[in-house]
Design a protein around this motif. Structure first.
Motif, PDB file in Angstrom:
ATOM      1  N   HIS A  80       0.826  -1.214   0.000  1.00 12.01           N
ATOM      2  CA  HIS A  80       0.000   0.000   0.000  1.00 12.01           C
ATOM      3  C   HIS A  80       0.860   1.264   0.000  1.00 12.01           C
ATOM      4  O   HIS A  80       0.521   2.252  -0.653  1.00 12.01           O
ATOM      5  CB  HIS A  80      -0.929  -0.001   1.210  1.00 12.01           C
ATOM      6  CG  HIS A  80      -2.056  -0.986   1.110  1.00 12.01           C
ATOM      7  ND1 HIS A  80      -2.796  -1.159  -0.052  1.00 12.01           N
ATOM      8  CD2 HIS A  80      -2.584  -1.850   2.021  1.00 12.01           C
ATOM      9  CE1 HIS A  80      -3.718  -2.082   0.152  1.00 12.01           C
ATOM     10  NE2 HIS A  80      -3.602  -2.519   1.387  1.00 12.01           N
ATOM     11  N   LEU A  81       1.974   1.235   0.715  1.00  8.33           N
ATOM     12  CA  LEU A  81       2.866   2.401   0.724  1.00  8.33           C
ATOM     13  C   LEU A  81       3.411   2.666  -0.668  1.00  8.33           C
ATOM     14  O   LEU A  81       3.375   3.809  -1.157  1.00  8.33           O
ATOM     15  CB  LEU A  81       4.010   2.168   1.712  1.00  8.33           C
ATOM     16  CG  LEU A  81       5.130   3.224   1.696  1.00  8.33           C
ATOM     17  CD1 LEU A  81       4.585   4.588   2.069  1.00  8.33           C
ATOM     18  CD2 LEU A  81       6.264   2.809   2.627  1.00  8.33           C
ATOM     19  N   ALA A  82       3.947   1.629  -1.304  1.00  8.17           N
ATOM     20  CA  ALA A  82       4.528   1.812  -2.639  1.00  8.17           C
ATOM     21  C   ALA A  82       3.481   2.307  -3.635  1.00  8.17           C
ATOM     22  O   ALA A  82       3.739   3.229  -4.428  1.00  8.17           O
ATOM     23  CB  ALA A  82       5.134   0.499  -3.118  1.00  8.17           C
ATOM     24  N   ALA A  83       2.280   1.706  -3.616  1.00  9.96           N
ATOM     25  CA  ALA A  83       1.237   2.099  -4.562  1.00  9.96           C
ATOM     26  C   ALA A  83       0.725   3.503  -4.262  1.00  9.96           C
ATOM     27  O   ALA A  83       0.375   4.256  -5.185  1.00  9.96           O
ATOM     28  CB  ALA A  83       0.088   1.093  -4.514  1.00  9.96           C
ATOM     29  N   THR A  84       0.688   3.888  -3.003  1.00  9.49           N
ATOM     30  CA  THR A  84       0.238   5.234  -2.640  1.00  9.49           C
ATOM     31  C   THR A  84       1.207   6.287  -3.139  1.00  9.49           C
ATOM     32  O   THR A  84       0.795   7.352  -3.636  1.00  9.49           O
ATOM     33  CB  THR A  84       0.073   5.338  -1.116  1.00  9.49           C
ATOM     34  OG1 THR A  84      -1.000   4.477  -0.711  1.00  9.49           O
ATOM     35  CG2 THR A  84      -0.248   6.766  -0.695  1.00  9.49           C
ATOM     36  N   VAL A  85       2.502   6.005  -3.025  1.00 11.49           N
ATOM     37  CA  VAL A  85       3.495   6.956  -3.546  1.00 11.49           C
ATOM     38  C   VAL A  85       3.314   7.141  -5.049  1.00 11.49           C
ATOM     39  O   VAL A  85       3.373   8.264  -5.571  1.00 11.49           O
ATOM     40  CB  VAL A  85       4.924   6.480  -3.207  1.00 11.49           C
ATOM     41  CG1 VAL A  85       5.966   7.311  -3.950  1.00 11.49           C
ATOM     42  CG2 VAL A  85       5.159   6.553  -1.705  1.00 11.49           C
ATOM     43  N   VAL A  86       3.067   6.028  -5.750  1.00  6.75           N
ATOM     44  CA  VAL A  86       2.787   6.139  -7.184  1.00  6.75           C
ATOM     45  C   VAL A  86       1.551   6.995  -7.417  1.00  6.75           C
ATOM     46  O   VAL A  86       1.532   7.890  -8.282  1.00  6.75           O
ATOM     47  CB  VAL A  86       2.588   4.735  -7.802  1.00  6.75           C
ATOM     48  CG1 VAL A  86       2.112   4.850  -9.251  1.00  6.75           C
ATOM     49  CG2 VAL A  86       3.884   3.942  -7.752  1.00  6.75           C
ATOM     50  N   GLY A  87       0.493   6.756  -6.634  1.00 11.11           N
ATOM     51  CA  GLY A  87      -0.733   7.524  -6.794  1.00 11.11           C
ATOM     52  C   GLY A  87      -0.535   8.998  -6.518  1.00 11.11           C
ATOM     53  O   GLY A  87      -1.094   9.858  -7.223  1.00 11.11           O
ATOM     54  N   LEU A  88       0.252   9.329  -5.507  1.00 11.41           N
ATOM     55  CA  LEU A  88       0.525  10.732  -5.209  1.00 11.41           C
ATOM     56  C   LEU A  88       1.273  11.401  -6.360  1.00 11.41           C
ATOM     57  O   LEU A  88       0.931  12.517  -6.787  1.00 11.41           O
ATOM     58  CB  LEU A  88       1.330  10.836  -3.917  1.00 11.41           C
ATOM     59  CG  LEU A  88       0.564  10.569  -2.613  1.00 11.41           C
ATOM     60  CD1 LEU A  88       1.531  10.397  -1.445  1.00 11.41           C
ATOM     61  CD2 LEU A  88      -0.420  11.706  -2.327  1.00 11.41           C
ATOM     62  N   ARG A  89       2.295  10.726  -6.858  1.00  9.97           N
ATOM     63  CA  ARG A  89       3.080  11.318  -7.947  1.00  9.97           C
ATOM     64  C   ARG A  89       2.258  11.468  -9.216  1.00  9.97           C
ATOM     65  O   ARG A  89       2.424  12.433  -9.959  1.00  9.97           O
ATOM     66  CB  ARG A  89       4.324  10.460  -8.189  1.00  9.97           C
ATOM     67  CG  ARG A  89       5.361  10.604  -7.083  1.00  9.97           C
ATOM     68  CD  ARG A  89       6.504   9.627  -7.212  1.00  9.97           C
ATOM     69  NE  ARG A  89       7.555   9.915  -6.237  1.00  9.97           N
ATOM     70  CZ  ARG A  89       8.540   9.088  -5.935  1.00  9.97           C
ATOM     71  NH1 ARG A  89       8.618   7.904  -6.544  1.00  9.97           N
ATOM     72  NH2 ARG A  89       9.453   9.425  -5.034  1.00  9.97           N
ATOM     73  N   GLU A  90       1.360  10.495  -9.476  1.00  9.68           N
ATOM     74  CA  GLU A  90       0.489  10.625 -10.649  1.00  9.68           C
ATOM     75  C   GLU A  90      -0.428  11.838 -10.540  1.00  9.68           C
ATOM     76  O   GLU A  90      -0.863  12.384 -11.546  1.00  9.68           O
ATOM     77  CB  GLU A  90      -0.361   9.364 -10.810  1.00  9.68           C
ATOM     78  CG  GLU A  90       0.416   8.158 -11.326  1.00  9.68           C
ATOM     79  CD  GLU A  90      -0.466   6.935 -11.468  1.00  9.68           C
ATOM     80  OE1 GLU A  90      -1.558   6.918 -10.840  1.00  9.68           O
ATOM     81  OE2 GLU A  90      -0.065   5.997 -12.188  1.00  9.68           O
ATOM     82  N   ARG A  91      -0.707  12.261  -9.319  1.00  9.97           N
ATOM     83  CA  ARG A  91      -1.587  13.408  -9.086  1.00  9.97           C
ATOM     84  C   ARG A  91      -0.812  14.701  -8.905  1.00  9.97           C
ATOM     85  O   ARG A  91      -1.360  15.710  -8.447  1.00  9.97           O
ATOM     86  CB  ARG A  91      -2.481  13.121  -7.872  1.00  9.97           C
ATOM     87  CG  ARG A  91      -3.519  12.030  -8.144  1.00  9.97           C
ATOM     88  CD  ARG A  91      -4.130  11.482  -6.857  1.00  9.97           C
ATOM     89  NE  ARG A  91      -5.197  10.537  -7.125  1.00  9.97           N
ATOM     90  CZ  ARG A  91      -5.028   9.257  -7.412  1.00  9.97           C
ATOM     91  NH1 ARG A  91      -3.790   8.763  -7.494  1.00  9.97           N
ATOM     92  NH2 ARG A  91      -6.051   8.467  -7.637  1.00  9.97           N
ATOM     93  N   GLY A  92       0.466  14.669  -9.260  1.00  9.79           N
ATOM     94  CA  GLY A  92       1.278  15.878  -9.248  1.00  9.79           C
ATOM     95  C   GLY A  92       1.909  16.216  -7.918  1.00  9.79           C
ATOM     96  O   GLY A  92       2.475  17.305  -7.762  1.00  9.79           O
ATOM     97  N   VAL A  93       1.839  15.318  -6.945  1.00  9.32           N
ATOM     98  CA  VAL A  93       2.416  15.578  -5.624  1.00  9.32           C
ATOM     99  C   VAL A  93       3.886  15.190  -5.632  1.00  9.32           C
ATOM    100  O   VAL A  93       4.245  14.097  -6.082  1.00  9.32           O
ATOM    101  CB  VAL A  93       1.660  14.784  -4.540  1.00  9.32           C
ATOM    102  CG1 VAL A  93       2.267  15.049  -3.164  1.00  9.32           C
ATOM    103  CG2 VAL A  93       0.181  15.145  -4.554  1.00  9.32           C
ATOM    104  N   GLN A  94       4.729  16.073  -5.113  1.00  7.32           N
ATOM    105  CA  GLN A  94       6.153  15.773  -5.030  1.00  7.32           C
ATOM    106  C   GLN A  94       6.416  14.909  -3.795  1.00  7.32           C
ATOM    107  O   GLN A  94       6.152  15.320  -2.665  1.00  7.32           O
ATOM    108  CB  GLN A  94       6.959  17.075  -4.938  1.00  7.32           C
ATOM    109  CG  GLN A  94       6.846  17.960  -6.166  1.00  7.32           C
ATOM    110  CD  GLN A  94       7.492  17.336  -7.384  1.00  7.32           C
ATOM    111  OE1 GLN A  94       8.500  16.649  -7.285  1.00  7.32           O
ATOM    112  NE2 GLN A  94       6.915  17.583  -8.548  1.00  7.32           N
ATOM    113  N   VAL A  95       6.910  13.696  -4.021  1.00  5.50           N
ATOM    114  CA  VAL A  95       7.285  12.800  -2.921  1.00  5.50           C
ATOM    115  C   VAL A  95       8.761  12.491  -3.089  1.00  5.50           C
ATOM    116  O   VAL A  95       9.156  11.831  -4.063  1.00  5.50           O
ATOM    117  CB  VAL A  95       6.463  11.495  -2.926  1.00  5.50           C
ATOM    118  CG1 VAL A  95       6.870  10.613  -1.744  1.00  5.50           C
ATOM    119  CG2 VAL A  95       4.967  11.787  -2.872  1.00  5.50           C
ATOM    120  N   SER A  96       9.572  12.968  -2.168  1.00  2.69           N
ATOM    121  CA  SER A  96      11.017  12.770  -2.316  1.00  2.69           C
ATOM    122  C   SER A  96      11.411  11.347  -1.964  1.00  2.69           C
ATOM    123  O   SER A  96      10.723  10.656  -1.203  1.00  2.69           O
ATOM    124  CB  SER A  96      11.777  13.750  -1.420  1.00  2.69           C
ATOM    125  OG  SER A  96      11.695  13.350  -0.065  1.00  2.69           O
ATOM    126  N   GLY A  97      12.537  10.926  -2.533  1.00  3.48           N
ATOM    127  CA  GLY A  97      13.047   9.606  -2.217  1.00  3.48           C
ATOM    128  C   GLY A  97      13.401   9.471  -0.747  1.00  3.48           C
ATOM    129  O   GLY A  97      13.205   8.412  -0.134  1.00  3.48           O
TER     130      GLY A  97
END
Length: 374
Positions: A127-144
């Motif tokens: 769920h964490l990995a897929a959520t990060v993908v979902g955030l980035r697809e929605r234009g949210v910057q998620v740093s490594g």
């Protein structure tokens, strides 16, 4: 820049009124794409920017087409989990800060499931990995770094759970085995359904099939060879799982996949409408209680059939569709083969971690690393 570049992103980046007259929120991803297009136009001109934008649209379409359906389902489910967390914690849904992600994994392990219990660490990780993908697809910057902090928190909390005696994972399922195959084969009745069931389980076991693999086969995808069968598996999720799997004759005729396949196809040709024997017909057909063919089998019907067949055979643990895939690698016959050959036959990447896990002995005695040291 005086010229403008009209793209599909333009319309979605501008707030438009909905049916009630309220403005829709801007789409961050569309706004980011539009800003990129405008930079291209400044550098290369409007025409080149338009062509680059069309290439981006094509890349998006290709990515969507090649993403497996189950991966899409995972993204959707994980995003719903993130939405529940955001509502619970009263945090903005479109923010992926370090603190929010660490709070997310903590919440998942403690109480994240809808019944109020915590997720298993493996599920929380997905769920964490897929959520990060979902955030980035929605234009949210998620740093490594922020994602790494959340994953470190998840791993540390998972260790704490183990230290406290909590084991939430169901563990690896028991796979199909040769004794079970013999029991299933003996329990198949002398009917079209029985012949199909025998062919389904015996061939599926020998190429480590997933449920969608036999469901996706056409009759023409399975060809007879002097040394056995060649199964063209075209429904794989990766380049490794799309393959031509070769199945040889078995020494025991009662569980020979080649014999089972030819008997099933001969009976189908004799008892069913000729259209079900055409090369473009489903390889494995659904059959009603009166013995009538009702169409091709889907992945769910394959899973239900494997379970029903195992119940009929009274094996100790009822099988699922995935049992055929995880049972073959640790079998004595497979373990005598080269690991690369096993991976190629079953459609795993060479040196796959999941394959190595399947190949481990259940009791860890036969391959114990300390055996014979003293």
């Amino acid at each position: 820049m005086t010229d403008t570049v009209e793209t599909a992103a333009d319309a979605s980046a501008v707030a438009e009124p909905d049916g009630a007259g309220a403005p829709l929120p801007p789409d961050p991803a569309a706004a980011e794409r539009q800003a990129l297009i405008e930079r291209w136009a400044d550098r290369h001109g409007v025409d080149a920017a338009r062509r680059l934008a069309e290439a981006e649209d094509l890349a998006d379409a290709v990515a969507k087409e090649i993403t497996p359906d189950n991966t899409v389902d995972t993204y959707i489910k994980s995003w719903r989990v993130w939405q529940r967390f955001s509502a619970f914690a009263r945090l903005p849904e479109l923010e992926g800060s370090r603190g929010a992600l660490v709070a997310f994994v903590t919440w998942m392990l403690r109480e994240g499931q809808q019944n109020g219990t915590g997720y298993a660490p493996s599920s929380a990780s997905t769920h964490l990995a897929a959520t990060v993908v979902g955030l980035r697809e929605r234009g949210v910057q998620v740093s490594g770094d922020d994602q790494a902090a959340a994953r470190a928190a998840l791993e540390g909390l998972a260790v704490k759970l183990l230290q406290n005696g909590e084991r939430r994972s169901r563990g690896q399922a028991v796979g199909a085995d040769i004794d079970g195959l013999r029991a299933l084969a003996r329990a198949c009745p002398d009917t079209l359904t029985g012949d199909r069931d025998k062919a389904l389980t015996l061939t599926g076991f020998h190429y480590a099939s997933r449920s969608q693999d036999p469901a996706g086969l056409l009759a023409g995808d399975v060809t007879l060879h002097p040394r056995g069968l060649v199964v063209a598996v075209l429904t794989g999720k990766t380049k490794h799982s799309v393959r031509n799997a070769k199945i040889t004759h078995a020494t025991d005729p009662d569980i020979c996949p080649v014999r089972a396949w030819t008997a099933y196809r001969a009976r189908l040709a004799a008892e069913a409408d000729p259209r079900w024997s055409r090369p473009d017909a489903p390889a494995f057909v659904g059959i009603d209680r009166w013995g009538h063919v009702i169409g091709g089998m889907g992945p769910d019907s394959v899973t239900r059939a494997i379970k029903r067949i195992s119940q009929r055979a009274k094996v100790p643990v009822h099988w699922t569709g995935h049992y055929l895939r995880i049972g073959w690698p640790p079998s004595d016959g497979a373990r005598a083969k080269d690991g690369i050959a096993i991976a190629d036959q079953g459609g795993w990447a060479r040196h796959s971690r999941s394959l190595l896990g399947y190949m481990q002995r259940e009791d860890d005695w036969d391959d114990n690393a300390s055996g014979g040291l003293t």
